[in-house]
Design a protein around this motif. Sequence first.
Motif, mmCIF file in Angstrom:
data_model
loop_
_atom_site.group_PDB
_atom_site.id
_atom_site.type_symbol
_atom_site.label_atom_id
_atom_site.label_comp_id
_atom_site.label_asym_id
_atom_site.label_seq_id
_atom_site.Cartn_x
_atom_site.Cartn_y
_atom_site.Cartn_z
ATOM 1 N N ALA A 1 61.453 30.346 48.789
ATOM 2 C CA ALA A 1 62.338 31.430 48.461
ATOM 3 C C ALA A 1 62.859 31.900 49.962
ATOM 4 N N LEU B 1 63.901 27.354 42.934
ATOM 5 C CA LEU B 1 62.467 28.059 43.184
ATOM 6 C C LEU B 1 61.395 26.942 43.037
ATOM 7 N N LYS C 1 65.071 26.978 37.894
ATOM 8 C CA LYS C 1 66.494 26.739 38.294
ATOM 9 C C LYS C 1 66.915 28.280 38.148
ATOM 10 N N LYS C 2 68.107 28.682 38.888
ATOM 11 C CA LYS C 2 68.674 29.825 39.039
ATOM 12 C C LYS C 2 68.851 30.479 37.566
ATOM 13 N N ALA D 1 66.397 30.313 47.186
ATOM 14 C CA ALA D 1 65.865 30.663 45.873
ATOM 15 C C ALA D 1 65.192 31.839 46.172
ATOM 16 N N GLU D 2 65.138 32.937 45.169
ATOM 17 C CA GLU D 2 64.480 34.239 45.400
ATOM 18 C C GLU D 2 63.715 34.725 44.048
ATOM 19 N N PHE D 3 62.527 35.254 44.308
ATOM 20 C CA PHE D 3 61.798 35.888 43.141
ATOM 21 C C PHE D 3 62.276 37.152 42.645
ATOM 22 N N LYS E 1 63.053 31.277 34.107
ATOM 23 C CA LYS E 1 61.847 32.204 34.449
ATOM 24 C C LYS E 1 60.651 31.210 34.529
ATOM 25 N N TYR F 1 57.862 35.653 36.519
ATOM 26 C CA TYR F 1 59.215 35.793 37.480
ATOM 27 C C TYR F 1 60.273 35.241 37.021
ATOM 28 N N THR F 2 61.416 35.471 37.648
ATOM 29 C CA THR F 2 62.849 34.826 37.627
ATOM 30 C C THR F 2 63.291 34.519 38.675
ATOM 31 N N ASN F 3 64.135 33.461 38.949
ATOM 32 C CA ASN F 3 64.633 32.977 40.079
ATOM 33 C C ASN F 3 66.132 33.580 40.357
ATOM 34 N N SER G 1 56.372 29.696 48.595
ATOM 35 C CA SER G 1 57.399 28.912 47.854
ATOM 36 C C SER G 1 58.340 28.640 48.977
#
Length: 140
Positions: free
Chosen positions: A111, A60, A82-83, A26-28, A86, A52-54, A109
């Motif tokens: 991430a 995430l 989820k991918k 996962a990533e922010f 938000k 934020y969006t994954n 997290s």
Amino acid sequence: MKKLMILCAVILGFTITASAQTDNKAEFKFASEKYDFGKIPQGKPVTTDFEYTNIGEEPLILTEVRPTCGCTIADYTKTPVKKGDKGIIKITFNAPVAGVFNKTIVVTSNAKTPQKYLVISGEVLAPPAAAPATTGSNMK
């Protein structure tokens, strides 16, 4: 010799596959990691949302959102994001004293980048001094 080369190729293949899988974490992606409240009155709470969006593959999950001072409260999306979805981190700041402020919020997290730092800033204005009370009248 052929067996040795095949063995090396298989090991190399597993290594590449294993390293590619770590890139799926996962990533922010924040719209902004800083927010300036500008001039705010002392003793009146103000709030902002960090959206934020994954952008990673895996869900995430925020494990902790920790402000660095007691005058700041954080609330956040507690379910896995989820991918492509938000999430929100809501920050409320209640200024105890007048002056310029710069506060950090630590987000932990699962991430690729396990800790992110959000920053809020601004200037707290003291309430205006009360006008002196008038007593009686000066009539003669």
